[in-house]
Design an enzyme around this catalytic site. Sequence first.
Site, PDB file in Angstrom:
ATOM      1  N   GLY A 131       0.624  -1.453   0.074  1.00 15.74           N
ATOM      2  CA  GLY A 131       0.015  -0.439   0.078  1.00 15.74           C
ATOM      3  C   GLY A 131       1.115   1.437   0.003  1.00 15.74           C
ATOM      4  O   GLY A 131       0.848   1.854  -0.962  1.00 15.74           O
ATOM      5  N   ASP A 242       1.850  12.157  -8.682  1.00 11.33           N
ATOM      6  CA  ASP A 242       2.039  13.346  -8.248  1.00 11.33           C
ATOM      7  C   ASP A 242       0.559  14.239  -8.496  1.00 11.33           C
ATOM      8  O   ASP A 242       0.103  15.880  -8.176  1.00 11.33           O
ATOM      9  CB  ASP A 242       3.209  13.769  -8.740  1.00 11.33           C
ATOM     10  CG  ASP A 242       4.340  13.616  -9.015  1.00 11.33           C
ATOM     11  OD1 ASP A 242       4.731  13.360  -7.111  1.00 11.33           O
ATOM     12  OD2 ASP A 242       5.968  13.494  -8.842  1.00 11.33           O
ATOM     13  N   GLY A 342     -27.643  17.913  16.640  1.00  8.94           N
ATOM     14  CA  GLY A 342     -28.130  17.020  16.342  1.00  8.94           C
ATOM     15  C   GLY A 342     -29.057  16.755  15.313  1.00  8.94           C
ATOM     16  O   GLY A 342     -28.717  15.141  14.346  1.00  8.94           O
ATOM     17  N   GLU A 365      -4.250   7.723  -2.956  1.00  9.48           N
ATOM     18  CA  GLU A 365      -3.338   8.119  -3.242  1.00  9.48           C
ATOM     19  C   GLU A 365      -1.957   8.744  -2.418  1.00  9.48           C
ATOM     20  O   GLU A 365      -1.536  10.370  -2.563  1.00  9.48           O
ATOM     21  CB  GLU A 365      -3.788   9.554  -4.550  1.00  9.48           C
ATOM     22  CG  GLU A 365      -4.909   8.689  -5.307  1.00  9.48           C
ATOM     23  CD  GLU A 365      -5.346   9.440  -6.691  1.00  9.48           C
ATOM     24  OE1 GLU A 365      -4.586  10.496  -6.641  1.00  9.48           O
ATOM     25  OE2 GLU A 365      -6.178   9.211  -7.142  1.00  9.48           O
TER      26      GLU A 365
END
Length: 382
Positions: A131, A242, A342, A365
């Site tokens: 990963g 990138d 809430g 990414e």
Amino acid sequence: MDLSFTPEQTLLRDTARDFAQKQVAPHAAAIDKQHRFPREIIAQLGELGLMGVAIPEEWGGAGMDAVSYALALEEISRACASTGVIMSVNNSLCCDPLLKFGSDDQKKQWLLPLAAGKKLGCFALSEPEAGSDAAAQKTVAKKTADGSGYVINGTKNFITNGPVADLIVLMAMTDPQAGHKGISAFLIDAKAEGVSFGPVDDKLGIRGAPSAQLFLSDAPVAASARLGNEGDGFKIAMTALDGGRIGIAAQALGIARAAFEAATRYATERKTFGQPIANHQAIQFKLADMCTEIDAARLLIWRAAAKKDAKARFTTEAAMAKLFASEVANRVAKEALQVFGGYGYLTDFPAERHYRDAKITEIYEGTSEIQRLVIASSVLKD
Ligand code: CAA
């Protein structure tokens, strides 16, 4: 220093905004609830040029630049984060490397339909044991005895767009002894022999963007389907990421903006102690912090995109933009939910969806931890 846009960039942003607000936002809650891939919206994004924003028109794209891409992706993600990531993967992780590293034949076969939104791409780098450490690839592409191609075996994880994709941009080891220098990139037809996907992942957020495990089982691949040279795969993946990080930063920014805008609207409507909660300083301070951070994230994204457009190295700037924008998205979504009180906890209101959608931007990414490593390594090199 000039932060103004060209008329073309403004037009693209306004087109994306108009489409997103009219055609995407009204469906975002249902897309999330039903875990529904927004096929018809993706086709329309293709018609608008948004599936290949920075791809030249001759290759099926809109012929724009990275700044335009970031502007458009912010608008689409503001309406629906699932649609945003589907668009981002196709643009950044498939079209962009194809444009940079593909042969004319590969561009004709894949870039033209991908950039025009007629086909959809996915990017297969992550594995069960690779990963953050992307170089630790276990998927192997073994050359056939006659040298005409490869046979690929392995498993890939979390493949966004995978179950609905036509093309897989896949990384595999052609020389398992050579570490990252032994990784090569391939363009694989998602319907090809030996290629299959597992069940669609059941996720916390971005539920309209289907992802799944990918299995390659003796998948035959022609040598002509290799992207770049043998051993170039790691650099191709890093270069694509990138650009991808600018995309995910813009997605995070869109989510943050949606959460902020919903909270601001609600704050002017909801009354406590006899007045709109927007009159209370506790709420005003939250809104002020949110919009300041959103603007700061946007500036980092524009800087990274402008550097990409200037053809300068933008690895560090993209990592900074992704790191900051994704953390801003999470802070803003959390505070926005708090403004709703809430009601923010109920699925009838959008705050909880933004809160769930924001989380993944700190993970995919490249996690925030990886972005910090990338940034630190550039600081320490200087
Ligand atoms: N551009 C070009 N080249 C690069 C580069 C870049 N951004 N980053 C590294 N390289 C080059 C280096 O220069 C080096 O080249 P040489 O061997 O010629 O010197 C080579 O690659 C190896 O570099 P490192 O030693 O720095 O590599 P590393 O193994 O230490 O890993 C890393 C670096 C930054 C941690 C990298 O593994 C990484 O980015 N990990 C995160 C992976 C990731 O982002 N995965 C996302 C999966 S895709 C996804 O999420 C899509 C989705 O679903 C939406």
